[in-house]
Design a protein around this motif. Structure first.
Motif, PDB file in Angstrom:
ATOM      1  N   THR A 211     -34.242   3.028  51.995  1.00  0.00           N
ATOM      2  CA  THR A 211     -32.818   2.947  52.295  1.00  0.00           C
ATOM      3  C   THR A 211     -32.158   4.310  52.165  1.00  0.00           C
ATOM      4  O   THR A 211     -32.664   5.201  51.476  1.00  0.00           O
TER       5      THR A 211
ATOM      6  N   GLN B 142     -36.015  -0.370  48.444  1.00  0.00           N
ATOM      7  CA  GLN B 142     -35.392  -1.625  48.029  1.00  0.00           C
ATOM      8  C   GLN B 142     -36.200  -2.790  48.569  1.00  0.00           C
ATOM      9  O   GLN B 142     -36.733  -2.745  49.678  1.00  0.00           O
TER      10      GLN B 142
ATOM     11  N   GLU C   8     -27.565  -2.557  52.676  1.00  0.00           N
ATOM     12  CA  GLU C   8     -28.357  -1.332  52.656  1.00  0.00           C
ATOM     13  C   GLU C   8     -28.446  -0.747  54.061  1.00  0.00           C
ATOM     14  O   GLU C   8     -28.462  -1.482  55.048  1.00  0.00           O
TER      15      GLU C   8
END
Length: 217
Positions: free
Chosen positions: A59, A65, A159
């Motif tokens: 991200t 993530q 994100e």
């Protein structure tokens, strides 16, 4: 990216922009990434349709993530031709930082670096909807091939992921209505410029991008 965040946005409207559902009037997705788009992950660039919950994705703000859920929706599933408002946009390589040609849905938000945004918002990075890039940098509407599907990756927070070897696209924490209306307090949420509320800035960024690409050619 302080100026890219907002609290208390109209979450029901945001849900319609992401999913395409609006009082039963829209029969398909308005955002998400088209199958075949490559996403930067801990394992390198992978086609988005091969990514499963539990995978770690690179991200823009927060490193790797974990993907919490994956949604797959058709671009258009009603009878007849896909209306222009829902037609995806072809984005040639180099238009928005993408090293490869890519296709974006009209309401998919992409992160743009802009001097105009920095002057107005004190932040050079701003999210814009793909539809507001139509007509510049070689970006044009195309008729989707049937069947055509889009994939949405969902995270704990909103994100920005890297797609097509350079483009930066927003992915939501939850793209369903329940998730939008029950987002935990303190969760991060990006703000996307809209042509009807940020028209002057959108026009300035469009002109800057188009001029910059022309100068680079």
């Amino acid at each position: 990216m302080t100026n890219a965040f907002t609290k208390g946005a109209d979450k029901a409207l945001r849900m319609t922009e992401m999913t395409g559902a609006y009082n039963g009037g829209v029969m398909g997705a308005c955002s998400g990434l088209v199958e075949g788009t490559k996403i930067a992950t801990a394992m390198g660039f992978q086609r988005i349709e091969t990514i499963e919950p539990g995978a770690r994705v690179v991200t823009f703000d927060n490193g790797l993530q974990e993907v919490r859920a994956v949604r797959r929706d058709p671009i258009w599933f009603a009878e007849g031709a896909c209306p222009k408002a829902m037609q995806p946009l072809f984005v040639p390589a180099g238009a928005i930082g993408n090293a490869q040609d890519m296709v974006l849905l009209p309401h998919q938000a992409v992160l743009i670096e802009s001097d105009a945004a920095e002057a107005a918002l004190d932040d050079p990075f701003v999210l814009m909807q793909a539809k507001d890039l139509d007509g510049i940098c070689g970006i044009t509407r195309i008729t989707p091939e049937a069947p055509a599907y889009v994939v949405t990756l969902e995270f704990d927070n909103d994100e920005v992921v890297f797609a097509a070897s350079g483009a930066m696209c927003i992915c939501p924490s939850r793209s369903d209505l329940a998730g939008m209306l029950n987002r935990p307090e303190g969760g991060r949420e990006y703000r996307t410029l809209k042509s009807w509320t940020d028209g002057a800035l959108v026009d300035a960024i469009r002109a800057e991008l188009d001029h910059g690409l022309a100068m680079a050619a």
